[in-house]
Each structure stands twice: as C-alpha cells, then as structure tokens.
Design a protein around this motif. Structure first.
Motif, PDB file in Angstrom:
ATOM      1  N   LEU A   1     -10.403  -0.302  -2.742  1.00 34.66           N
ATOM      2  CA  LEU A   1      -9.063  -0.444  -3.324  1.00 34.66           C
ATOM      3  C   LEU A   1      -7.986  -0.101  -2.297  1.00 34.66           C
ATOM      4  O   LEU A   1      -6.960  -0.796  -2.198  1.00 34.66           O
TER       5      LEU A   1
ATOM      6  N   LEU B   1      -4.765  -4.250  -6.153  1.00 30.97           N
ATOM      7  CA  LEU B   1      -3.922  -3.390  -6.974  1.00 30.97           C
ATOM      8  C   LEU B   1      -2.686  -4.134  -7.470  1.00 30.97           C
ATOM      9  O   LEU B   1      -2.321  -4.042  -8.652  1.00 30.97           O
TER      10      LEU B   1
ATOM     11  N   ILE C   1      -8.910  -3.816 -12.380  1.00 28.44           N
ATOM     12  CA  ILE C   1      -9.163  -3.378 -10.995  1.00 28.44           C
ATOM     13  C   ILE C   1     -10.661  -3.341 -10.712  1.00 28.44           C
ATOM     14  O   ILE C   1     -11.139  -3.910  -9.713  1.00 28.44           O
TER      15      ILE C   1
ATOM     16  N   ILE D   1     -12.929  -5.574  -8.045  1.00 31.60           N
ATOM     17  CA  ILE D   1     -13.712  -4.931  -6.982  1.00 31.60           C
ATOM     18  C   ILE D   1     -15.181  -5.331  -7.079  1.00 31.60           C
ATOM     19  O   ILE D   1     -15.822  -5.667  -6.075  1.00 31.60           O
TER      20      ILE D   1
END
Length: 525
Positions: A106, A113, A176, A180
């Motif tokens: 991140l 983000l 998020i 990922i």
C-alpha cells in the motif's frame, strides 16, 4: 491512536526465549525436507490473523504441497516489515523467509489508496437499499456479506448495518485489500493459497479472489477442504459428500459406540472446544419433569426449543432465509407469540457474553411483549434439551445436529454444515418456514435411518481426526496464555511424528487427484 499504530510499524519486536527455542527445534524438524521436483510458482500462506494455529497448520500444509509439487512458499503478513512482525520471525521455524507485507504494498502503490477512496465513497453514497447490501461486488467478487458480518461483529449492540462512518471505513478497507490481493495474484504467480479460516474482511476477499482465478485454495479446518465456486458460499464445516456417498463410506462400519461416548464427554463439557465448555461444563442437567414444573409448561403440548445464535457470529457463513440472525429471531418471535398449540422455550446462546450480547434475547422478548415463550434456566446445561425438546428451531446451530442424534427433529431457517442429508427440515422460502411454524405440533420424531445419518455426519465432522487437534484449536488460537503450551505441543508432536505420518500430509495425499485437476486446469491471469 493512529500515530501509535504508525509508530508500531517501525518498532522492533523481539522473540522471547521460549519462542527462540521453538524456532530452533522446529527448524531441525524441517531440515530433512526434500522436494520431489522444482516448479515455477508460489504457495501463498496467510499469517494475517497473527496466531500460532494459523502459522503452524498453514505452514505444515504448505510444506507438504511444496514437497509434492515443488512450488516455493510465500507468507502473507498484515505487518509492515520483518522488524515489526513476531509471526514473520516465527516463520523461520519452518525454514522459510519469503514474506509479502500488505502495508508495504500500500505504501509503495499510492494509486491503490487514491482509487480505493474514490471507489469507497461512490459505493457508500450509492447505497439505497441496505437489505441488498450483501450482494455488493467489487472486482468480480462478492464483498457485501463480508462487510456486513464485520460491521455487526465489531459494533456493540447493533445487529443490522447502518449507513455510518464505520460502514464507510469497512468498505474502504475491503476495496483496498481486494485491490492488493488482486495485484499479488497477478504479480507472484500464485498456484495455491492455504488458509485456516475464511470469514470477515481479512481473509474473505483473499480467498474469493483466488477462487475467481481458479487458484487452488486449501482450507485447513477440521478436515482439509478444497474451496471452489460450488462451496465458497457454504459453511466451512460442510461436507463435500452427498448423502449416498456418506452412507457408502460408512457402510459396514460400527460407529455407534464411538458417537455415544463422544456425546457423553461433550455433555460433560470435556471436549476441548470453547462453546462446549461454556454450554455444558459445571451446568445442571434438568429432567423433563423439573423443567415442566419450573417453566409451568402444558403437559399436553409438544415442547419447541428455540436456539438463537450469537447475533454477530458470522450470520452469512452460509445461505439463510433471513438477512441475519437477529432478524430471524425477531421475526420468529413475532410469528410464534400468537401460536398456542405448543410450548415454546428459548435458550440464549451460552457464548453470547463473549460477543457482548448478554441479555439481548431477554431484552428482545420484553420489547416484543412476549408471554408464551419461556426462558430456559441460566444454570441449565444444554444437555437438558434432549430431555425436554420435541422440536428444535435454529438457523444452523450445532444443536440441530447434536440432538438429531437423539431423534429430535430440527427446523432450520437456513443452510448449515449438516444440511442436505435428510434428517433436518429445510424450508426453501420464508413462506414455507412460517407455515411450518403453525404446524410444529405435527412434526414427528426422526426415524432410525435419520438418526443413523445424523450420527454419521456428527462423526465425520467432530470425531474423525482433525488436522489441528495436536495443538488444541480453541485454546491455542484464542488465548495468549496458551501460546507457550501450543508451541510445546507442536514440538512434542514433531518429536514423535514423521512428516509423512502427520494427518495433514495424509489429508493432502488423499486429495491429490482433486489438487492435480485444479493445478492442471488453472486459469491463467
């Protein structure tokens, strides 16, 4: 608090002496590991939950896959780096050190983000019908049910989602994580994923993304289970066997005495499972006559036992008629408070206090001004149910399986891990369910054949050797005080058990044909 969490990402976590000893002894056990071949690709092992059971069972399963198929192992950590992660350091106990850190991904991918914030805001402000929230999808996987369950689990006293700040936070976190996980699967050539749970927001999207890409997903819980599109929305204890296959498997085998002995220990609270200890240990087993007198029940009517769940305990772990456990109980109470052809007794879930739900059932009865539902005595053992119940009502509670072995029928308001074997009653719609509620007095005791099936299912799920019994799942997973004991049990198990004799190794070998088929038919990313 946020500043403190940020600082924690850079603090150095040192292993204590017992943990260092565990690493050294465990390393010696895995020194003799040999791969039959070397293949390109990786096995991803989740250590996101940061507990020893996840690490041990996940790594042991991955090591077997590595030996047989030749893939490398990568662990997935929720931490920032090795310095700040105790479980990343404990990974060295298995002679593995390749780790993917979520927070680092991140940090070095700001686009994730930025995009996630925009997407989460769009999702949040587009919400109009919270009843349909569970159907919400992102990147081709369902995420709404995972967010819903996490919301009610971590919001005290609220059992249905609300459009508030915390809901937005969970939506953002899920978006998020999903991005990922999607990046990880595309970048690292993941051939297999190993997990020990699949509920809530940390693991749910990880697993569903893998299933979407037809990656081999192995769930090591009770028995080793391969997850796919057909069973991903089912309870993780559910069996991948049909009724006929189960009967064939146990044809000619006498398990009656084993099941009876297990139930006797269970009703005494001697099984190493937290729910069992709370429900049975040091509790009074009431006779039917005692309960009839104490609760002022009508001798001429059947006794219907209502068995609620802990409201915030993963209501979407399987398919249900109602949106969650709270709504089921609320609607059930509204329907039965005007039904007087049977006696109704309710037993609040014994573990409700662990979820900060103590007294919620009693409050709901008062709120709805119910007079015909009697509350089971607080000091009463759940074992008393076999003495009083003629029918059990639950969504998918364990009682529906336990007491089917005594011939007591269960009406379920949803699918569960013991569904589909013909001994429980499973209405397909709310209308069918409500019609059954009017005719509970007509439901007969289970036949001998149904009782036999219930015992086989109970044996298959609870009695047959589990993949993690050697470290005592509940104590080892849930209590910090048991951490040292769990490490000692792992070391002792290694001292007396060769890898190929372990239950996990044997379970992987038993499923090798299924695993081969998935690996050979993998969809390329």
């Amino acid at each position: 608090m946020k500043i403190k969490n940020l600082i924690n990402n850079f603090r150095n976590v040192e292993l204590n002496e017992k943990e260092k000893e565990f690493v050294i002894k465990n390393q010696n056990y895995w020194k003799k590991e040999k791969r039959k071949k070397k293949n390109n690709g990786n096995i991803l092992v989740s250590i996101l939950r940061n507990n020893l059971v996840e690490l041990e069972v996940g790594m042991r399963t991955a090591k077997v896959l590595k030996e047989i198929y030749g893939f490398d192992i990568k662990a997935l950590s929720s931490d920032f780096n090795l310095k700040s992660s105790k479980y990343s350091k404990l990974l060295e106990a298995y002679n593995e050190n390749k780790i993917i850190y979520l927070k680092r991904i991140l940090l070095f991918n700001p686009f994730i983000l930025i995009y996630s914030c925009i997407k989460a805001l769009y999702i949040f402000f587009s919400l109009n019908d919270l009843k349909k929230f569970c159907e919400l999808k992102f990147l081709g996987i369902q995420i709404g049910d995972l967010i819903y369950d996490s919301y009610i689990r971590f919001t005290k006293g609220i059992y249905c989602i609300k459009k508030d700040k915390f809901l937005f936070k969970l939506i953002l976190k899920t978006v998020i994580n999903s991005m990922i996980y999607n990046k990880i699967y595309k970048k690292y050539s993941i051939k297999a994923l190993v997990v020990v749970d699949y509920s809530y927001l940390d693991l749910g999207p990880l697993i569903r993304m893998a299933v979407k890409y037809k990656i081999l997903v192995i769930l090591s819980v009770k028995n080793l289970k391969i997850l796919n599109e057909r069973n991903i929305d089912r309870h993780f204890y559910s069996l991948d066997l049909s009724k006929s296959e189960l009967l064939d498997k146990y044809r000619g085998k006498n398990i009656e005495s084993i099941v009876n002995e297990y139930l006797e220990k269970r009703f005494e609270g001697e099984i190493k499972q937290i729910d069992v200890k709370i429900a049975y240990k040091d509790k009074k087993i009431y006779l039917k006559e005692e309960l009839i007198k104490m609760l002022n029940l009508d001798l001429n009517k059947k006794n219907i036992m209502i068995m609620p769940h802990c409201f915030s305990d993963v209501p979407h772990i399987d398919i249900g008629l109602y949106i969650d456990y709270y709504e089921w109980l609320l609607e059930l109470i509204k329907k039965v408070k005007n039904i007087n052809n049977v006696n109704f007794i309710i037993k609040p879930h014994p573990a409700s206090y662990l979820y900060n739900e103590k007294g919620e059932v009693e409050d709901l009865l008062k709120k709805e001004k119910v007079t015909n539902i009697k509350i089971f005595p607080k000091d009463g053992s759940t074992a008393s149910i076999k003495n009083i119940a003629d029918v059990i009502l639950t969504v998918r509670g364990t009682a529906g399986l336990e007491f089917s072995t005594f011939g007591i029928p269960c009406v379920n308001a949803g699918k569960g891990y013991y569904s589909g074997f013909g001994f429980n009653i499973e209405p397909n719609t709310i209308e069918e369910y409500e019609e059954l509620l009017k005719n509970l007095d007509k439901i007969e005791k289970l036949t001998d054949e149904q009782i036999k099936l219930a015992k086989i299912v109970l044996y298959e799920i609870y009695i047959k050797n589990s993949v993690f019994e050697y470290i005592d799942w509940d104590e080892g997973a849930m209590y910090t005080s048991e951490f040292d004991n769990a490490m000692e049990r792992i070391i002792k198990y290694n001292e007396k058990t060769k890898e190929k004799e372990s239950i996990i190794y044997r379970s992987v070998v038993e499923n090798k044909t299924k695993i081969d088929n998935i690996l050979n038919n993998e969809k390329r990313l």
